[in-house]
Design an enzyme around this catalytic site. Structure first.
Site, short mmCIF file in Angstrom:
data_model
loop_
_atom_site.label_atom_id
_atom_site.label_comp_id
_atom_site.label_asym_id
_atom_site.label_seq_id
_atom_site.Cartn_x
_atom_site.Cartn_y
_atom_site.Cartn_z
N ASN A 130 0.87 -1.18 0.00
CA ASN A 130 0.00 0.00 0.00
C ASN A 130 0.91 1.23 0.00
OD1 ASN A 130 -1.75 2.09 0.51
ND2 ASN A 130 -2.27 1.44 2.60
N LYS A 182 0.11 4.26 -0.23
CA LYS A 182 -0.51 5.46 0.37
C LYS A 182 -0.33 6.66 -0.56
CE LYS A 182 0.12 3.29 4.82
NZ LYS A 182 0.28 3.39 6.25
N HIS A 201 -9.34 1.45 5.49
CA HIS A 201 -8.00 1.61 6.08
C HIS A 201 -8.09 2.55 7.28
CE1 HIS A 201 -3.81 2.72 6.59
NE2 HIS A 201 -3.53 1.59 5.97
N GLU A 219 -6.37 4.94 8.17
CA GLU A 219 -6.20 6.36 7.84
C GLU A 219 -7.50 6.95 7.30
OE1 GLU A 219 -2.65 5.68 5.55
OE2 GLU A 219 -1.72 5.03 7.42
N GLU A 261 -4.89 -4.59 10.93
CA GLU A 261 -3.82 -3.60 11.05
C GLU A 261 -4.00 -2.83 12.35
OE1 GLU A 261 -2.04 -2.46 7.01
OE2 GLU A 261 -3.84 -1.27 7.21
N GLY A 279 3.14 2.47 10.66
CA GLY A 279 4.10 3.54 10.46
C GLY A 279 4.89 3.91 11.70
N SER A 313 3.94 -2.03 10.18
CA SER A 313 5.40 -2.13 10.30
C SER A 313 5.96 -3.49 9.92
CB SER A 313 5.85 -1.71 11.70
OG SER A 313 5.51 -0.35 11.94
P1 13P Z 1 3.42 0.49 7.56
O1 13P Z 1 3.89 -0.81 6.96
O2 13P Z 1 4.18 1.68 7.03
O3 13P Z 1 3.36 0.42 9.04
O4 13P Z 1 1.91 0.70 7.05
C1 13P Z 1 1.00 -0.32 7.19
C2 13P Z 1 -0.24 0.01 6.47
O5 13P Z 1 -0.97 0.91 6.86
C3 13P Z 1 -0.55 -0.75 5.26
O6 13P Z 1 -1.84 -0.50 4.82
#
Ligand code: 13P
Length: 252
Positions: free
Chosen positions: A10, A12, A95, A97, A167, A173, A213
């Site tokens: 992903n 983003k 997601h 976010e 997640e 992140g 992560s």
């Molecule tokens: P990270 O791997 O950067 O922690 O992000 C995970 C994520 O949100 C994947 O959708």
């Protein structure tokens, strides 16, 4: 039926179109092992260009969100028709976010998910608890609510029509990963819930991805958990070398 491991990147809002196509090319150059599925989710303006690069490579393309309507007055949304036109087959939905920054709730997420299924797009339903919720021992209750409401009135006949991604928000992140044991515990819980929502056979087929992560150093242990069927990777999917190492995780 065997659950084929899915390694999903992903990206983003981290890449330009030029960077996304270059990254897609480098990942497509492999090595890509047999028996694993690879998925890339660029931001919407890069879908077509990345779709062109991926065409014929066997790597799947996804959008990071999806609208339930194909056309109309829906400013800022991603049409399922445009995703399919770009060669996309899957969509990330719900997601954290989207939930946290853009206030998407379970009802909206459910609408998106049912819409995707109607367009033959494989939905990846993201769920996960915040740090506060984990510390209050509310993790399972939060996951149950997100799953039950997100999947309300969803009818699927086989488990390959849905993917779930667990997640934990505190692991996204942050460099903090759920331990393999924590991931297995929550994934196992989700599969039991899916058996209750659908049935046991369907639940056994649904792939449950872990995200938060994931990196080359922790992927092997995570992927070796019984109920971890893939990874949804953010930061470590932005470099071909690290994502290829994740795709080539080792069976312990
Ligand atoms: P990270 O791997 O950067 O922690 O992000 C995970 C994520 O949100 C994947 O959708």
């Amino acid at each position: 039926m065997e659950r084929i491991p899915l390694l999903a990147g992903n990206w983003k809002m981290f890449t330009t179109v030029a960077e996304a196509t270059e990254l897609a090319r480098a990942i497509a150059a492999g090595p890509l092992p047999d028996g694993r599925q690879v998925l890339l989710a660029p931001s919407a303006p890069a879908l077509t260009a990345v779709g062109d690069v991926l065409s014929g490579t066997g790597i799947e393309l996804a959008s990071q969100n999806i609208c339930w309507e194909e056309k109309g007055a829906f400013t800022g949304e991603i049409s399922p028709l445009l995703l399919k036109e770009a060669g996309g087959t899957m969509a990330i939905i719900g997601h954290s976010e989207r939930r946290q920054i853009f206030a998407e709730d379970n009802d909206l997420i459910n609408k998106r998910l049912r819409g995707a299924l109607g367009y033959d797009i494989l939905p990846i339903l993201c769920i996960g608890e915040t740090l506060e919720e984990r510390e209050e021992n509310a993790t399972m209750a939060v996951l149950e609510k997100q799953l039950r409401q997100g999947l309300d009135q969803v009818t699927i006949t086989t488990g390959d029509q849905l993917i779930v991604a667990y997640e934990p928000v505190w692991a996204i992140g942050t460099g903090k990963t759920a331990s393999a044991a924590q991931a297995q515990e929550t994934h196992g819980f989700c599969r039991t819930l899916l058996a209750d929502i659908f049935d046991k056979a369907i639940a056994q087929q649904i792939r449950i991805l872990y995200g938060g992560s994931v990196n080359p150093a922790n992927v092997d242990e995570l992927m070796n958990q019984t109920d971890v069927d893939g990874a949804l990777v953010g930061g470590a999917a932005l470099k071909a070398e690290s994502f290829l190492r994740i795709i080539n995780f080792k069976t312990l």
